[in-house]
Every structure is written in C-alpha cells, then in structure tokens.
Design a protein around this motif. Structure first.
Motif, PDB file in Angstrom:
ATOM      1  N   UNK A  48       5.013  14.092   5.653  1.00 60.66           N
ATOM      2  CA  UNK A  48       6.141  14.377   4.963  1.00 60.66           C
ATOM      3  C   UNK A  48       6.974  13.412   4.307  1.00 60.66           C
ATOM      4  N   UNK A  49       6.448  11.997   4.512  1.00 56.57           N
ATOM      5  CA  UNK A  49       7.094  10.724   3.989  1.00 56.57           C
ATOM      6  C   UNK A  49       6.386  10.308   3.082  1.00 56.57           C
ATOM      7  N   UNK A  50       6.643   9.247   2.234  1.00 56.34           N
ATOM      8  CA  UNK A  50       6.074   8.260   1.368  1.00 56.34           C
ATOM      9  C   UNK A  50       5.995   7.133   2.192  1.00 56.34           C
ATOM     10  N   UNK A  51       4.759   6.453   2.588  1.00 57.40           N
ATOM     11  CA  UNK A  51       4.838   5.344   3.120  1.00 57.40           C
ATOM     12  C   UNK A  51       4.421   3.993   2.351  1.00 57.40           C
ATOM     13  N   UNK A  52       5.397   2.806   2.532  1.00 60.97           N
ATOM     14  CA  UNK A  52       4.893   1.688   1.690  1.00 60.97           C
ATOM     15  C   UNK A  52       4.586   0.555   2.780  1.00 60.97           C
ATOM     16  N   UNK A  53       3.182  -0.046   2.946  1.00 62.64           N
ATOM     17  CA  UNK A  53       2.907  -1.001   3.886  1.00 62.64           C
ATOM     18  C   UNK A  53       2.770  -2.170   3.247  1.00 62.64           C
ATOM     19  N   UNK A  54       3.524  -3.023   3.347  1.00 60.64           N
ATOM     20  CA  UNK A  54       3.534  -4.232   2.493  1.00 60.64           C
ATOM     21  C   UNK A  54       2.373  -5.297   3.224  1.00 60.64           C
ATOM     22  N   UNK A  55       1.883  -6.079   2.062  1.00 60.30           N
ATOM     23  CA  UNK A  55       1.440  -7.462   2.600  1.00 60.30           C
ATOM     24  C   UNK A  55       2.497  -8.397   2.273  1.00 60.30           C
ATOM     25  N   UNK A  80       0.972  -1.218  -0.073  1.00 62.18           N
ATOM     26  CA  UNK A  80      -0.117   0.118   0.055  1.00 62.18           C
ATOM     27  C   UNK A  80       0.920   1.115  -0.040  1.00 62.18           C
ATOM     28  N   UNK A  81       0.749   1.930  -0.818  1.00 60.70           N
ATOM     29  CA  UNK A  81       1.450   3.262  -1.117  1.00 60.70           C
ATOM     30  C   UNK A  81       0.684   4.468  -0.702  1.00 60.70           C
ATOM     31  N   UNK A  82       1.367   5.107   0.337  1.00 63.19           N
ATOM     32  CA  UNK A  82       0.960   6.444   0.699  1.00 63.19           C
ATOM     33  C   UNK A  82       1.911   7.464   0.300  1.00 63.19           C
ATOM     34  N   UNK A  83       1.406   8.289  -0.613  1.00 59.80           N
ATOM     35  CA  UNK A  83       2.346   9.429  -0.965  1.00 59.80           C
ATOM     36  C   UNK A  83       2.449  10.450  -0.069  1.00 59.80           C
ATOM     37  N   UNK A  84       3.803  11.026  -0.082  1.00 57.74           N
ATOM     38  CA  UNK A  84       4.025  12.098   0.704  1.00 57.74           C
ATOM     39  C   UNK A  84       3.363  13.163   0.438  1.00 57.74           C
ATOM     40  N   UNK A  85       2.599  14.098   1.420  1.00 58.42           N
ATOM     41  CA  UNK A  85       1.802  15.217   1.084  1.00 58.42           C
ATOM     42  C   UNK A  85       2.598  16.301   0.770  1.00 58.42           C
ATOM     43  N   UNK A  86       3.898  16.354   1.089  1.00 61.44           N
ATOM     44  CA  UNK A  86       4.810  17.459   0.875  1.00 61.44           C
ATOM     45  C   UNK A  86       5.968  16.971   0.071  1.00 61.44           C
ATOM     46  N   UNK A  87       6.462  17.718  -0.958  1.00 57.85           N
ATOM     47  CA  UNK A  87       7.650  17.304  -1.811  1.00 57.85           C
ATOM     48  C   UNK A  87       8.880  17.866  -1.231  1.00 57.85           C
ATOM     49  N   UNK A  88       9.976  16.949  -1.368  1.00 55.47           N
ATOM     50  CA  UNK A  88      11.101  17.370  -0.666  1.00 55.47           C
ATOM     51  C   UNK A  88      12.237  16.892  -1.506  1.00 55.47           C
ATOM     52  N   UNK A  89      13.247  17.722  -1.619  1.00 57.91           N
ATOM     53  CA  UNK A  89      14.472  17.670  -2.516  1.00 57.91           C
ATOM     54  C   UNK A  89      14.989  16.410  -2.280  1.00 57.91           C
ATOM     55  N   UNK A  90      15.010  15.616  -0.984  1.00 58.64           N
ATOM     56  CA  UNK A  90      15.560  14.175  -0.926  1.00 58.64           C
ATOM     57  C   UNK A  90      14.179  13.337  -0.217  1.00 58.64           C
ATOM     58  N   UNK A 102      14.889  -2.379  -3.781  1.00 57.75           N
ATOM     59  CA  UNK A 102      15.619  -2.379  -5.005  1.00 57.75           C
ATOM     60  C   UNK A 102      14.801  -1.431  -5.941  1.00 57.75           C
ATOM     61  N   UNK A 103      13.392  -1.657  -5.943  1.00 63.18           N
ATOM     62  CA  UNK A 103      12.378  -0.986  -6.755  1.00 63.18           C
ATOM     63  C   UNK A 103      12.312   0.559  -6.385  1.00 63.18           C
ATOM     64  N   UNK A 104      12.195   0.712  -5.046  1.00 61.00           N
ATOM     65  CA  UNK A 104      12.356   2.124  -4.810  1.00 61.00           C
ATOM     66  C   UNK A 104      13.645   2.612  -4.886  1.00 61.00           C
ATOM     67  N   UNK A 105      14.819   2.137  -5.072  1.00 64.47           N
ATOM     68  CA  UNK A 105      16.019   2.780  -5.380  1.00 64.47           C
ATOM     69  C   UNK A 105      15.874   3.010  -6.829  1.00 64.47           C
ATOM     70  N   UNK A 106      15.370   2.458  -7.601  1.00 60.84           N
ATOM     71  CA  UNK A 106      15.555   2.352  -9.022  1.00 60.84           C
ATOM     72  C   UNK A 106      14.383   3.719  -9.295  1.00 60.84           C
ATOM     73  N   UNK A 107      13.194   3.936  -8.506  1.00 60.49           N
ATOM     74  CA  UNK A 107      12.404   5.090  -8.874  1.00 60.49           C
ATOM     75  C   UNK A 107      12.831   6.038  -8.316  1.00 60.49           C
ATOM     76  N   UNK A 108      13.629   6.161  -7.069  1.00 58.80           N
ATOM     77  CA  UNK A 108      14.029   7.512  -6.588  1.00 58.80           C
ATOM     78  C   UNK A 108      15.482   7.049  -5.936  1.00 58.80           C
ATOM     79  N   UNK A 109      16.633   7.156  -6.928  1.00 60.30           N
ATOM     80  CA  UNK A 109      17.767   6.892  -6.525  1.00 60.30           C
ATOM     81  C   UNK A 109      18.369   7.511  -5.430  1.00 60.30           C
ATOM     82  N   UNK A 110      17.741   8.810  -4.964  1.00 64.55           N
ATOM     83  CA  UNK A 110      18.401   9.584  -3.960  1.00 64.55           C
ATOM     84  C   UNK A 110      17.611   9.651  -2.670  1.00 64.55           C
ATOM     85  N   UNK A 111      16.568   8.495  -2.599  1.00 59.97           N
ATOM     86  CA  UNK A 111      15.657   8.345  -1.498  1.00 59.97           C
ATOM     87  C   UNK A 111      16.515   7.820  -0.157  1.00 59.97           C
ATOM     88  N   UNK A 112      15.948   8.435   1.040  1.00 65.83           N
ATOM     89  CA  UNK A 112      16.184   8.030   2.361  1.00 65.83           C
ATOM     90  C   UNK A 112      15.180   6.965   2.546  1.00 65.83           C
TER      91      UNK A 112
END
Length: 308
Positions: A68-75, A31-41, A105-115
């Motif tokens: 402030x954060x994108x949240x991925x909640x896994x099944x 489940x993908x919860x998008x961040x409500x605020x965009x951030x440089x990182x 790895x998918x998250x890294x591919x989508x957003x290489x500089x993501x924390x």
C-alpha cells in the motif's frame, strides 16, 4: 528497471554540503519500492539504517509495506551505493540529516500531497529525530528502532571493536559468517535470512569479498569513544538529542530488543513520558537491533504506519 513488481529501483538524489571523495556533485543512493496499489493520497515510508549497514536491510519490511505504500530505503553517505566523503569527520549525524532533508524535499516536489512516515534503525533513528524535529518537514509518524537520546557506553565500545577494520574474505559464505558473528544482537535468523541480510553488505573485488562501506566512517566514531573523559561534552551532546526528541510532535513508535545493550529500559521509560510520549514495543530474544525481518516486528511497524 525492476526485475519483478517487488524489486526496488536504485535511485540517487544530489545532496548539498560535505564534498565527495571522488569530486563533483555528491549523490545519496536510495532504493525505491513502488506502492502496489494507487491511492488518492500517496503514502511514503522513508527507511534509514544503522551505523555500518545499508538500505537493503529493509527488504522484508519494504516488501510488506509496498502493498500500500511507496518505500524509500536509503544508503547513508559512505555506505552502499552512496558516495564516500572526502573528509571523514563529516561522517556524522548533521551531514546525514541534511542529506535526508534533501530527499524529503524531493519527495515533496514529486508528490506535494504525500504523507511521509519515517522508520529509523539505531543511527537512522538519531537522524530521524534531527529531521522530524525540524519545522516544515511534516513527517507524520516516526518509528525509532532500538535507539533513544541516551546511548549505553558499553554498546559503543562493542561496535568500536569491529567498525572500520576493513576485513576481506575468501568467499561470500565466510563473509556472511563473519557478519553474523558480530551481529548476534539481531536475534535468531535462519541461514537464508543471514545470507539475505549479508549479500548487500558485500562487494567482490579480485576474488575477495569486502564490506560495502568506507572504512573511514570509523574516524569520527573513534574520536567520540576516545573522548569519554570529557563528561561535559558528553552530557551536552545527550542533552541536545533529548531536545530534538522533546520537539517531536509526530506520533512515535519505539521498538526495543528486550536484551538491547544500546537502548536501556530506563531510557525507553523516559521516552514514554516526555516529548512525543513514544509507544514502546519490546521483542524478546533480541538485542541491538531488531532487523524488522521477523513477522511480529514487521507487523508492529505495518500497523503503526498504516494507522489513520
């Protein structure tokens, strides 16, 4: 599409390894919860649930963090909207860890500089230790929710009394009451909170309400509990988990229900002085495991993962 800005989107990632019961490529849902605020990182928090639960357990936490954060909640495999496995003995932490590596790895591919940070409840924490300890995963911060390398045997026996029974119920409320009855360790919740925690756990078929998970996930769990007499194997397994924990370099927050029957105070104390030297926060009136619904529990996680 999400129903509103605070609704998550159901997504899937194709994962390698264990074959699905239905054949073809196996998919893990999240489940993908998008961040409500965009951030440089970009900041991504991956949340992984307990043994018989599913990703919507994190709705309250994800709602707070998504400011402030994108949240991925896994099944996790065999639960929620993820594929079931053809071989029940694959329902074990190595399979789950490989699946979560694919998501990282998918998250890294989508957003290489993501924390990326990790929140794992019970089994989700064990998976987290296995993933975070791996070189190259670069998980910045780790939250372990009421779990550690040493697990109390009495808790496993308690879980074994209901795991895999595959009951059905005549109504959603009857199913909710049942789930509340086997989850008293979660601590006090309002009827509305129990219903919110229970609805994603249920599937309606032919006028009956059933649990969401593959009953066969109990097969390896029962094999584990039945092998209690093999002390050498048990000690080796615990030592392996401690080795993963000791290899973790990420700052770690350990949450504990003060009345937990799974994570002892002694284990929590050991976790505070070895490996990543976890910071421990206890919640009174809660056993196994804090649901991260109460305001103080959400605040503890939020302050930790939002710290610079």
């Amino acid at each position: 599409m999400p129903l509103n800005p605070l609704s998550p989107t159901l997504r899937h990632v194709t994962v390698p390894g264990a074959a699905p019961a239905a054949g073809g490529e196996r998919r893990m849902a999240y489940w993908d919860w998008p961040a409500q605020q965009t951030a440089a990182v970009p900041h991504v928090v991956i949340c992984v649930h307990g043994l018989s639960r599913q990703g919507r357990d994190f709705d309250a936490l994800a709602t707070a963090l998504s400011a402030r954060s994108r949240v991925l909640a896994v099944d996790v495999a065999g639960r929620g909207h993820s594929d079931w496995l053809a071989d029940p003995m694959q329902y074990q932490v190595p399979t789950y860890a490989a699946d979560l590596v694919a998501l990282v790895l998918q998250v890294r591919e989508e957003s290489p500089n993501a924390v990326i940070d990790w929140v794992g409840t019970s089994m989700g924490g064990l998976i987290g230790m296995g993933v975070v300890a791996q070189k190259g995963m670069n998980i910045r911060r780790l939250v372990l929710n009421d779990v550690g390398p040493s697990i109390q045997w009495e808790s496993l026996l308690r879980i074994g009394t209901y795991l895999g029974l595959n009951p059905s119920f005549e109504s959603e409320q009857a199913a909710t009451d049942y789930l509340a009855s086997i989850s008293t360790g979660f601590g006090p919740h309002t009827p509305e909170q129990w219903l919110a925690l229970s609805r994603p756990m249920l599937r309606e078929r032919e006028g009956r309400w059933w649990l969401h998970y593959d009953p066969a996930l109990a097969v390896p769990f029962k094999a584990l509990t039945e092998a209690k007499g093999d002390e050498a194997a048990a000690k080796a397994g615990e030592a392996a988990i401690w080795s993963f924990y000791d290899a973790i370099k990420s700052p770690t927050l350990l949450l504990r229900g003060a009345q937990s029957d799974l994570l002892s105070r002694e284990t929590a104390a050991r976790m505070a002085i070895r490996g990543p030297k976890a910071q421990c926060v206890e919640f009174e009136g809660v056993g196994h495991a804090p649901t991260l619904v109460a305001a103080d529990q959400i605040e503890a996680v939020k302050n930790f993962v939002w710290a610079r």
